[in-house]
Design a protein around this motif. Structure first.
Motif, PDB file in Angstrom:
ATOM      1  N   LEU A 100       0.835  -1.189   0.000  1.00  0.00           N
ATOM      2  CA  LEU A 100       0.000   0.000   0.000  1.00  0.00           C
ATOM      3  C   LEU A 100       0.875   1.246   0.000  1.00  0.00           C
ATOM      4  N   PRO A 101       0.391   2.343  -0.596  1.00  0.00           N
ATOM      5  CA  PRO A 101       1.177   3.571  -0.590  1.00  0.00           C
ATOM      6  C   PRO A 101       1.436   4.052   0.831  1.00  0.00           C
ATOM      7  N   GLU A 102       2.422   4.911   0.970  1.00  0.00           N
ATOM      8  CA  GLU A 102       2.829   5.387   2.287  1.00  0.00           C
ATOM      9  C   GLU A 102       1.695   6.075   3.030  1.00  0.00           C
ATOM     10  N   SER A 103       0.831   6.780   2.293  1.00  0.00           N
ATOM     11  CA  SER A 103      -0.242   7.528   2.936  1.00  0.00           C
ATOM     12  C   SER A 103      -1.464   6.678   3.261  1.00  0.00           C
ATOM     13  N   VAL A 104      -1.441   5.398   2.886  1.00  0.00           N
ATOM     14  CA  VAL A 104      -2.579   4.511   3.121  1.00  0.00           C
ATOM     15  C   VAL A 104      -2.162   3.424   4.109  1.00  0.00           C
ATOM     16  N   ALA A 105      -2.798   3.404   5.274  1.00  0.00           N
ATOM     17  CA  ALA A 105      -2.396   2.467   6.325  1.00  0.00           C
ATOM     18  C   ALA A 105      -3.016   1.089   6.146  1.00  0.00           C
ATOM     19  N   ASP A 106      -4.254   1.022   5.687  1.00  0.00           N
ATOM     20  CA  ASP A 106      -4.930  -0.267   5.560  1.00  0.00           C
ATOM     21  C   ASP A 106      -5.991  -0.173   4.483  1.00  0.00           C
ATOM     22  N   ALA A 107      -6.692  -1.282   4.270  1.00  0.00           N
ATOM     23  CA  ALA A 107      -7.729  -1.346   3.244  1.00  0.00           C
ATOM     24  C   ALA A 107      -8.853  -2.242   3.739  1.00  0.00           C
ATOM     25  N   THR A 108     -10.024  -2.103   3.139  1.00  0.00           N
ATOM     26  CA  THR A 108     -11.187  -2.906   3.495  1.00  0.00           C
ATOM     27  C   THR A 108     -11.511  -3.870   2.362  1.00  0.00           C
ATOM     28  N   VAL A 109     -11.767  -5.117   2.713  1.00  0.00           N
ATOM     29  CA  VAL A 109     -12.159  -6.126   1.727  1.00  0.00           C
ATOM     30  C   VAL A 109     -13.607  -5.863   1.331  1.00  0.00           C
ATOM     31  N   VAL A 110     -13.831  -5.498   0.070  1.00  0.00           N
ATOM     32  CA  VAL A 110     -15.189  -5.180  -0.388  1.00  0.00           C
ATOM     33  C   VAL A 110     -15.720  -6.185  -1.398  1.00  0.00           C
ATOM     34  N   GLY A 111     -14.884  -7.117  -1.841  1.00  0.00           N
ATOM     35  CA  GLY A 111     -15.366  -8.097  -2.809  1.00  0.00           C
ATOM     36  C   GLY A 111     -14.502  -9.340  -2.844  1.00  0.00           C
ATOM     37  N   LEU A 112     -15.127 -10.511  -2.708  1.00  0.00           N
ATOM     38  CA  LEU A 112     -14.469 -11.806  -2.882  1.00  0.00           C
ATOM     39  C   LEU A 112     -15.146 -12.483  -4.060  1.00  0.00           C
ATOM     40  N   HIS A 113     -14.397 -12.722  -5.129  1.00  0.00           N
ATOM     41  CA  HIS A 113     -15.016 -13.132  -6.386  1.00  0.00           C
ATOM     42  C   HIS A 113     -14.924 -14.630  -6.674  1.00  0.00           C
ATOM     43  N   LYS A 114     -14.424 -15.392  -5.740  1.00  0.00           N
ATOM     44  CA  LYS A 114     -14.405 -16.847  -5.857  1.00  0.00           C
ATOM     45  C   LYS A 114     -14.756 -17.444  -4.511  1.00  0.00           C
ATOM     46  N   LYS A 115     -14.949 -18.755  -4.505  1.00  0.00           N
ATOM     47  CA  LYS A 115     -15.169 -19.445  -3.237  1.00  0.00           C
ATOM     48  C   LYS A 115     -14.263 -20.661  -3.172  1.00  0.00           C
ATOM     49  N   ALA A 116     -14.079 -21.188  -1.984  1.00  0.00           N
ATOM     50  CA  ALA A 116     -13.187 -22.324  -1.799  1.00  0.00           C
ATOM     51  C   ALA A 116     -13.563 -23.466  -2.730  1.00  0.00           C
ATOM     52  N   GLY A 117     -12.538 -24.020  -3.399  1.00  0.00           N
ATOM     53  CA  GLY A 117     -12.758 -25.122  -4.330  1.00  0.00           C
ATOM     54  C   GLY A 117     -12.872 -24.685  -5.774  1.00  0.00           C
ATOM     55  N   VAL A 163     -10.810  -5.449   7.657  1.00  0.00           N
ATOM     56  CA  VAL A 163      -9.784  -4.437   7.439  1.00  0.00           C
ATOM     57  C   VAL A 163      -8.425  -5.130   7.465  1.00  0.00           C
ATOM     58  N   VAL A 164      -7.629  -4.935   6.416  1.00  0.00           N
ATOM     59  CA  VAL A 164      -6.361  -5.640   6.286  1.00  0.00           C
ATOM     60  C   VAL A 164      -5.244  -4.635   6.034  1.00  0.00           C
ATOM     61  N   GLU A 165      -4.030  -5.019   6.398  1.00  0.00           N
ATOM     62  CA  GLU A 165      -2.863  -4.182   6.173  1.00  0.00           C
ATOM     63  C   GLU A 165      -2.016  -4.785   5.052  1.00  0.00           C
ATOM     64  N   ALA A 166      -1.022  -4.034   4.628  1.00  0.00           N
ATOM     65  CA  ALA A 166      -0.156  -4.492   3.544  1.00  0.00           C
ATOM     66  C   ALA A 166       0.486  -5.824   3.897  1.00  0.00           C
ATOM     67  N   ASP A 167       0.559  -6.709   2.918  1.00  0.00           N
ATOM     68  CA  ASP A 167       1.194  -8.031   3.020  1.00  0.00           C
ATOM     69  C   ASP A 167       0.406  -9.014   3.869  1.00  0.00           C
TER      70      ASP A 167
END
Length: 456
Positions: free
Chosen positions: A13-30, A69-73
């Motif tokens: 993530l860029p230096e000015s962005v601390a974290d991000a929110t997961v807004v879409g999961l486009h597959k499912k397990a399997g 809410v997730v952070e880089a890496d």
């Protein structure tokens, strides 16, 4: 085995962005996934980031849920490489078995001569099905999915022309155009009342109706009194934060004027077709406003400056932000070195920004910085407003609706296409006299476009 799995991670993530929110999961397990196929969408306070699959395989699991809410890496999930081929072989084997059984039965009924041919046909069909599975089209982008949902269109009915058959926005628009060839009632609010307003709309086209979670729900029928609570999107929360910051930390004042756009409109009418043919972009209003502001900022550098503590930072360049409405909210991409750009280059960049904003493709670099901002409420019908500063910038120009109005000219009352202009500025840095003279100089450049050519 776990050691063989490929890890799906949050990108840097860029230096000015601390974290991000997961807004879409486009597959499912399997599910099978292919390298570079979109798996996760992450929303920051500025843009939406797409996380593609790093390798072919089968998605073992997602380790996060939508809304997390997730952070880089951070780990988002795991993909098992090699399992894709095994799954395909297994599917092929099962697919072969059934047609062969049916072929045998058919052969028994029709006679020995037809059995081998039926089996061969079944093998061919199975092979073709496997090939079609291998080249399945990548999923459409978020903007395309929104467009499909807004118009209730089944994606399988639209032919994709993108790479590997990916569905593009143009494909959906062509499908909608064909579907609407039969006469239908026109939606309200789409007609323009003057050439000037049409030109303004071309300069900064409005985005399609957004399907943002925070939008108020449709009132229930039969007089129901329902309520709904949804969290603010990250972009909306960031906009709220910055607007409040501007109101609380600046001494904001607004000065107004009006501009007669007769000459600009006449110039457009004379050269619009030739300009579009040569440069591949329409000649709108926004290019003239950007050029006029860039020229005038050189004469009044304090309007292009910023406060940093007890110091004034003078910028010897003009990076002009253009406020653009997107499906996620207001964004302000920046035209770098606007004072060095031709009118054609300005219009081309503005169009590119508008398209990328609608498609959710703006990069963080597009939104960084800026020394001055122009916002155009006229495309939505606004007649007058007081724009709010975009910190740390010290000034912002507001454009409004072009409207035919009676004005006094040489002792006579004439009808002219007029637009109100509003300049909001930080009074801690900018004196009222400088603000007013800046706005008058912009007005004069627009009322006599030759002044811009002659640098007057």
């Amino acid at each position: 085995m776990p050691s063989e799995r490929t890890t799906l991670r949050v990108p840097e993530l860029p230096e000015s962005v601390a974290d991000a929110t997961v807004v879409g999961l486009h597959k499912k397990a399997g599910d099978r996934v292919r390298r570079d196929e979109l798996l996760v969408e992450l929303e920051t306070d500025k843009v939406v980031l797409e996380v593609p699959a790093p390798a072919d395989g089968v998605l073992d699991e997602f380790t996060v849920k939508e809304g997390a809410v997730v952070e880089a890496d951070a780990v988002l999930g795991y993909i098992t490489p090699g399992a894709a081929g095994e799954t395909a072989d297994a599917a092929g084997a099962e697919g072969d078995a059934e047609p062969r059984d049916k072929a045998t039965a058919t052969g028994a009924a029709a006679g020995p001569a037809t059995a081998p041919r039926s089996a061969a046909n079944a093998d061919t069909a199975s092979t073709e099905a496997g090939a079609r599975a291998e080249v399945s089209a990548p999923p459409p982008s978020p903007a395309v999915r929104r467009l499909l949902a807004e118009h209730d269109v089944d994606a399988s009915k639209v032919e994709g022309t993108g790479q590997n058959g990916r569905l593009l926005k143009q494909d959906v628009e062509r499908f909608l155009a064909r579907r609407e060839e039969t006469p239908a009632p026109q939606p309200s609010g789409t007609e323009t009342t003057s050439e000037g307003q049409e030109a303004t709309a071309e300069a900064a086209p409005a985005a399609p109706p957004e399907r943002e979670p925070s939008r108020a729900p449709t009132p229930s029928p039969a007089g129901g009194r329902s309520e709904e609570r949804v969290p603010m999107s990250r972009l909306r929360a960031r906009i709220a934060e910055r607007l409040l910051q501007a109101k609380q930390t600046t001494a904001m004042l607004t000065t107004f004027n009006e501009v007669d756009l007769t000459e600009v409109m006449a110039l457009r009418a004379r050269h619009r077709d030739a300009f579009e043919k040569r440069h591949g972009v329409r000649l709108g209003f926004m290019g003239f406003f950007v050029a006029a502001c860039a020229l005038t900022l050189r004469r009044f550098p304090v309007l292009n400056a910023a406060l940093d503590g007890n110091e004034i930072v003078y910028h010897h360049y003009s990076d002009i932000g253009i406020a653009v409405s997107s499906p996620r909210g207001l964004v302000v991409p920046v035209l770098r070195d606007a004072g060095q750009l031709s009118l054609a280059a300005i219009e081309q960049q503005i169009r590119a920004f508008a398209e990328r904003a609608r498609d959710g493709k703006l990069d963080l670099d597009d939104l960084r910085g800026g020394t001055f901002t122009i916002t155009n409420g006229g495309v939505f019908g606004s007649l007058l407003s007081t724009p709010i500063l975009n910190p740390p910038q010290s000034a912002i120009l507001g454009m409004h609706k072009v409207q035919d109005r009676p004005v006094a000219l040489d002792g006579e009352v004439v009808i002219r296409p007029m637009m109100y202009l509003a300049l909001s500025y930080d009074h801690r840095l900018i004196d009222g006299a400088d603000a007013v003279r800046f706005l008058v100089a912009v007005k004069e450049s627009l009322e006599d476009p030759a002044r811009m050519l002659l640098d007057l």
